[in-house]
Each structure stands twice: as C-alpha cells, then as structure tokens.
Design a protein around this motif. Structure first.
Motif, PDB file in Angstrom:
ATOM      1  N   ALA A 183       0.421  -0.908   0.016  1.00  0.00           N
ATOM      2  CA  ALA A 183       0.074   0.043   0.153  1.00  0.00           C
ATOM      3  C   ALA A 183       0.680   1.452  -0.066  1.00  0.00           C
ATOM      4  CB  ALA A 183      -1.053   0.216   1.467  1.00  0.00           C
ATOM      5  N   ALA A 184       2.159   1.048   0.379  1.00  0.00           N
ATOM      6  CA  ALA A 184       3.051   2.442   0.899  1.00  0.00           C
ATOM      7  C   ALA A 184       4.064   2.940  -0.556  1.00  0.00           C
ATOM      8  CB  ALA A 184       3.860   1.990   1.860  1.00  0.00           C
ATOM      9  N   ALA A 185       4.187   1.685  -0.979  1.00  0.00           N
ATOM     10  CA  ALA A 185       5.168   1.392  -2.063  1.00  0.00           C
ATOM     11  C   ALA A 185       6.046   3.102  -2.183  1.00  0.00           C
ATOM     12  CB  ALA A 185       4.136   1.673  -3.202  1.00  0.00           C
ATOM     13  N   PRO A 186       6.711   2.392  -0.878  1.00  0.00           N
ATOM     14  CA  PRO A 186       8.028   3.311  -1.105  1.00  0.00           C
ATOM     15  C   PRO A 186       9.038   3.350  -1.867  1.00  0.00           C
ATOM     16  CG  PRO A 186       8.196   2.504   0.842  1.00  0.00           C
ATOM     17  CD  PRO A 186       6.671   2.002   0.255  1.00  0.00           C
ATOM     18  N   SER A 187       9.659   4.620  -2.811  1.00  0.00           N
ATOM     19  CA  SER A 187      10.993   4.325  -3.524  1.00  0.00           C
ATOM     20  C   SER A 187      12.303   4.719  -2.581  1.00  0.00           C
ATOM     21  CB  SER A 187      10.903   4.532  -4.251  1.00  0.00           C
ATOM     22  OG  SER A 187      11.080   6.438  -4.043  1.00  0.00           O
ATOM     23  N   ILE A 188      12.107   4.975  -1.334  1.00  0.00           N
ATOM     24  CA  ILE A 188      12.999   5.426  -0.138  1.00  0.00           C
ATOM     25  C   ILE A 188      12.536   4.737   1.409  1.00  0.00           C
ATOM     26  CG2 ILE A 188      14.793   6.886   0.432  1.00  0.00           C
ATOM     27  CD1 ILE A 188      15.096   8.633  -1.152  1.00  0.00           C
TER      28      ILE A 188
ATOM     29  N   LEU B 166      14.476  -6.493   5.947  1.00  0.00           N
ATOM     30  CA  LEU B 166      15.428  -5.629   5.162  1.00  0.00           C
ATOM     31  C   LEU B 166      14.927  -6.089   3.839  1.00  0.00           C
ATOM     32  CD1 LEU B 166      18.812  -5.171   6.835  1.00  0.00           C
ATOM     33  CD2 LEU B 166      17.736  -3.484   5.865  1.00  0.00           C
ATOM     34  N   GLU B 167      14.645  -7.755   3.918  1.00  0.00           N
ATOM     35  CA  GLU B 167      14.046  -8.603   2.395  1.00  0.00           C
ATOM     36  C   GLU B 167      12.709  -8.175   2.089  1.00  0.00           C
ATOM     37  OE1 GLU B 167      14.211 -13.047   4.012  1.00  0.00           O
ATOM     38  OE2 GLU B 167      16.667 -12.776   3.222  1.00  0.00           O
ATOM     39  N   ARG B 168      11.894  -7.614   3.258  1.00  0.00           N
ATOM     40  CA  ARG B 168      10.671  -7.354   2.114  1.00  0.00           C
ATOM     41  C   ARG B 168      10.952  -6.069   1.602  1.00  0.00           C
ATOM     42  NH1 ARG B 168       8.973  -9.917   7.652  1.00  0.00           N
ATOM     43  NH2 ARG B 168       8.608  -8.019   8.103  1.00  0.00           N
ATOM     44  N   LEU B 169      11.507  -4.805   2.238  1.00  0.00           N
ATOM     45  CA  LEU B 169      12.063  -4.078   1.450  1.00  0.00           C
ATOM     46  C   LEU B 169      12.360  -3.911   0.373  1.00  0.00           C
ATOM     47  CD1 LEU B 169      12.768  -2.302   4.786  1.00  0.00           C
ATOM     48  CD2 LEU B 169      11.083  -0.951   3.374  1.00  0.00           C
ATOM     49  N   ARG B 170      13.573  -4.546  -0.097  1.00  0.00           N
ATOM     50  CA  ARG B 170      14.377  -4.814  -1.083  1.00  0.00           C
ATOM     51  C   ARG B 170      13.093  -5.376  -2.170  1.00  0.00           C
ATOM     52  NH1 ARG B 170      18.264  -7.507   2.052  1.00  0.00           N
ATOM     53  NH2 ARG B 170      20.050  -6.494   2.688  1.00  0.00           N
ATOM     54  N   ALA B 171      12.199  -6.392  -1.504  1.00  0.00           N
ATOM     55  CA  ALA B 171      11.123  -7.078  -2.637  1.00  0.00           C
ATOM     56  C   ALA B 171      10.541  -5.938  -3.111  1.00  0.00           C
ATOM     57  CB  ALA B 171      10.758  -8.572  -1.781  1.00  0.00           C
ATOM     58  N   HIS B 172      10.314  -4.901  -2.207  1.00  0.00           N
ATOM     59  CA  HIS B 172       9.318  -3.611  -3.185  1.00  0.00           C
ATOM     60  C   HIS B 172       9.791  -2.832  -4.109  1.00  0.00           C
ATOM     61  CE1 HIS B 172       5.282  -5.380  -1.166  1.00  0.00           C
ATOM     62  NE2 HIS B 172       5.600  -5.676  -0.477  1.00  0.00           N
ATOM     63  N   GLY B 173      11.395  -3.014  -3.271  1.00  0.00           N
ATOM     64  CA  GLY B 173      12.270  -2.208  -4.552  1.00  0.00           C
ATOM     65  C   GLY B 173      12.206  -0.472  -3.752  1.00  0.00           C
ATOM     66  N   ALA B 174      12.276  -0.454  -2.220  1.00  0.00           N
ATOM     67  CA  ALA B 174      13.062   0.566  -1.850  1.00  0.00           C
ATOM     68  C   ALA B 174      14.732   0.461  -1.813  1.00  0.00           C
ATOM     69  CB  ALA B 174      12.004   0.508  -0.158  1.00  0.00           C
ATOM     70  N   GLN B 175      14.414   1.703  -1.744  1.00  0.00           N
ATOM     71  CA  GLN B 175      15.535   2.205  -1.931  1.00  0.00           C
ATOM     72  C   GLN B 175      16.541   2.237   0.037  1.00  0.00           C
ATOM     73  OE1 GLN B 175      18.091   6.063  -2.227  1.00  0.00           O
ATOM     74  NE2 GLN B 175      18.822   4.876  -4.022  1.00  0.00           N
ATOM     75  N   ILE B 176      17.128   1.172   0.865  1.00  0.00           N
ATOM     76  CA  ILE B 176      17.104   1.631   2.249  1.00  0.00           C
ATOM     77  C   ILE B 176      18.577   2.375   2.677  1.00  0.00           C
ATOM     78  CG2 ILE B 176      17.628   0.059   4.152  1.00  0.00           C
ATOM     79  CD1 ILE B 176      16.353  -2.276   2.187  1.00  0.00           C
TER      80      ILE B 176
ATOM     81  N   VAL C 129      20.116   3.168   6.372  1.00  0.00           N
ATOM     82  CA  VAL C 129      20.131   2.654   8.169  1.00  0.00           C
ATOM     83  C   VAL C 129      20.836   4.029   8.825  1.00  0.00           C
ATOM     84  CG1 VAL C 129      20.456   1.057   9.665  1.00  0.00           C
ATOM     85  CG2 VAL C 129      20.002  -0.063   7.447  1.00  0.00           C
ATOM     86  N   THR C 130      20.521   4.886   9.630  1.00  0.00           N
ATOM     87  CA  THR C 130      21.121   5.474  10.323  1.00  0.00           C
ATOM     88  C   THR C 130      22.039   5.232  11.052  1.00  0.00           C
ATOM     89  OG1 THR C 130      19.975   5.646  12.222  1.00  0.00           O
ATOM     90  CG2 THR C 130      19.138   7.178  10.894  1.00  0.00           C
ATOM     91  N   ALA C 131      22.612   3.743  11.950  1.00  0.00           N
ATOM     92  CA  ALA C 131      23.675   3.567  12.273  1.00  0.00           C
ATOM     93  C   ALA C 131      24.327   2.787  11.563  1.00  0.00           C
ATOM     94  CB  ALA C 131      22.540   1.944  12.607  1.00  0.00           C
ATOM     95  N   GLN C 132      24.888   2.859   9.955  1.00  0.00           N
ATOM     96  CA  GLN C 132      25.060   3.053   8.965  1.00  0.00           C
ATOM     97  C   GLN C 132      26.008   4.333   8.087  1.00  0.00           C
ATOM     98  OE1 GLN C 132      24.253  -0.085   6.396  1.00  0.00           O
ATOM     99  NE2 GLN C 132      23.804  -1.687   7.535  1.00  0.00           N
ATOM    100  N   GLU C 133      24.966   5.100   7.926  1.00  0.00           N
ATOM    101  CA  GLU C 133      25.072   5.934   7.189  1.00  0.00           C
ATOM    102  C   GLU C 133      24.980   7.396   8.289  1.00  0.00           C
ATOM    103  OE1 GLU C 133      22.643   6.485   4.093  1.00  0.00           O
ATOM    104  OE2 GLU C 133      22.115   4.515   3.508  1.00  0.00           O
ATOM    105  N   GLY C 134      24.530   7.313   9.057  1.00  0.00           N
ATOM    106  CA  GLY C 134      24.453   8.619   9.865  1.00  0.00           C
ATOM    107  C   GLY C 134      23.067   8.849   9.585  1.00  0.00           C
ATOM    108  N   THR C 135      22.616  10.431  10.013  1.00  0.00           N
ATOM    109  CA  THR C 135      21.750  11.079   9.357  1.00  0.00           C
ATOM    110  C   THR C 135      21.929  11.751   8.302  1.00  0.00           C
ATOM    111  OG1 THR C 135      22.447  12.851  11.849  1.00  0.00           O
ATOM    112  CG2 THR C 135      20.097  13.304   9.601  1.00  0.00           C
TER     113      THR C 135
END
Length: 299
Positions: A241-246, A265-275, A277-283
């Motif tokens: 329903a949300a279908a986010p690109s990010i 993460l697998e579900r998000l990838r399956a729905h085509g979202a670019q992920i 994560v603040t723990a990895q990238e910061g803000t």
C-alpha cells in the motif's frame, strides 16, 4: 660618468591604474559574495522542504523544515536531548511549530523535554495513552513549564505549515486500544509539493492492518520504517500500500535488538525500496523538491 638618481621613479601608467582599480573591485565583489553565501544558502534551504532523519542511536528523531517553520517528530532517548538541540540549532531552527511524540517510549520521547526547554513550541501532539514512566512525566512537566499547548490528534486532522507543506494524522483512532504500546504510535503523512513522507513510529503489524482497513491512501515516496526495522512491522500488505521508493531505518549501531532485522530488509528490497540505515550512514536528509540525498552525522 653618468649618474642615476635614486629619487627618480617612473609614475604608473594609465593602464596600470585601470588594472588596479578593476582588481580592487573584483576583490571587493568576491569578499561580498563570501559574506553573503551562508545567507543565500540558508534562504535557499528555507525555500524548500527538507526532512532530516537525525541519527540518535537506538531511537527515532525527525526534523521537518519548510520555509520558516519546523516540526519535530520524536527526539531519541533522554541522553540524546542535547544532541538534538544542537542539531536543530545548527539547522537554523529558532522555534517549533509542532512537536509530535509518537508514543510514550523513552527511545522516542526521552530527548523531548530538552527540546521544549530550548525552543518555543506551539503545540505538542501526543497519542491518547499515558505512561507512568520518568520520561513521560518529564515530558508533561516540560510542556507545562513552557506553556506548550498539548493536543491529541484525530485521524484526518491536518497541520499546514511552511512552503505548501502539511502533516496529516492517520492513526491511531481516539478509541483505539492495544495491549502493545507500540501500536498506539501516531502515524502521520507529510505532503509537500506532491512529495509524501510516511512516519510510523513503532507501529507493528496489528496497527498497520487496522490502518489499511480504513482505506486511507498510504502511498509515499519515503517511509520512515516502523519500529527501527523490526520484523514485527513493515508487513507485505503495508509495504504494498505504501510502495515507498526510499525506506529510512533509524536504529543504533550494534544494538541489542538486532535491528534492522534481515526479514524486514528482504521485504523492503522485494518492494523495490532504496534502504538507508542511520546506524550505517548517520543522519539522512531528504530534500523536496527532491535532490541527491546526503548523509551526515548528527551534531
């Protein structure tokens, strides 16, 4: 024997004088540009809407800037209060149009008292559920001492602010009752110039399903992933329903909960979202009109 006087010097020619004058003007213009550049950048930033998913470790915190207005959603744990205040100050915030405390868990509301004491705030939005915890009592005390208006939003209620921006509250219903406090999270949708960002707090599968049954449109460009990427949230039906690109996940590095969970993460990838994560990238900062994202550490 000829004698050359040391007192005789050649006067600068017309071309040299003109060159020196032009050079002085160029230097003056450049120095003026350097002086005005920060202000120009600030004005350009205020002319658009930006969403800052602030790195507060294992917690949630999002700043929305639009025009001269600012809205804050959550502020991490209590120890992150000063960090959030510094970030908002560096971002040019002097006043908050609204603060949204999604639900009374310390990793979402702990830093909010420091924010309320630091910035004049028009309205504090809370879900219709209290908690007998030090962090929740500190939040109510801060709101009382700073004369902030406290309001429980209703579904479909909309807050308009900034440059063509609005925040629509979608859930929970005023009579909603859940055993799990996460499901009482305020879910809201930012709409700015046709771009939509969905904020879900820690809402889990049951709250997602209840929201889907209302038939409200959840379509969004960006999803603030529920419950720090836990596998108890972000169901397939909700992501369809949300279908986010990010998709943005706010969590702490090496946190004890294992967030984000691989299933999510697998579900998000399956729905085509670019992920992200603040723990990895910061803000993570999302700009509307959308431009290339930039990651940066919180102040």
């Amino acid at each position: 024997m000829s004698h050359i006087s040391t007192n005789s010097r050649r006067k600068p020619g017309r071309k040299s004088i003109i060159f020196l004058i032009v050079l002085s003007i160029v230097v003056a213009i450049y120095e003026l540009f350097l002086f005005l550049q920060p202000r120009i950048g600030s004005d350009a930033m205020q002319a658009q809407t930006t969403v800052h998913f602030i790195d507060v470790g294992q917690g949630d915190c999002t700043l929305i800037r639009s025009g001269a207005d600012a809205v804050l959603i959550d502020a991490g744990i209590t120890d992150m209060g000063d960090t959030v205040v510094k970030y908002l100050t560096a971002a040019g915030v002097t006043k908050l149009t609204a603060v949204v405390a999604t639900h009374p868990h310390e990793d979402h509301i702990g830093g909010l008292p420091a924010v309320l004491y630091a910035f004049e705030t028009d309205t504090l939005y809370l879900p219709n559920q209290t908690a007998l915890t030090p962090s929740y009592e500190a939040l109510l005390q801060a709101a009382e001492q700073t004369n902030v208006s406290v309001e429980v939003p209703t579904p479909a209620q909309t807050l308009s602010f900034g440059q063509n921006a609005s925040l629509t509250f979608l859930a929970p219903a005023l009579d909603a009752s859940y055993d799990n406090t996460n499901n009482i999270s305020i879910i809201c949708l930012l709409n700015a110039d046709g771009h939509r960002v969905l904020f879900t707090g820690d809402a889990e599968a049951q709250a997602e399903q209840d929201l889907l049954q209302t038939g409200v449109s959840l379509s969004c460009d960006v999803l603030k992933v529920g419950h720090h990427g836990s596998n108890t949230s972000s169901t397939d039906a909700f992501l369809t329903a949300a279908a986010p690109s990010i998709a943005v996940i706010s969590c702490g590095r090496y946190n004890e909960y294992g967030h984000p969970h691989e299933e999510t993460l697998e579900r998000l990838r399956a729905h085509g979202a670019q992920i992200h994560v603040t723990a990895q990238e910061g803000t993570f900062v999302y700009s509307i009109p959308h431009s290339d994202y930039k990651g940066e550490n919180a102040a």
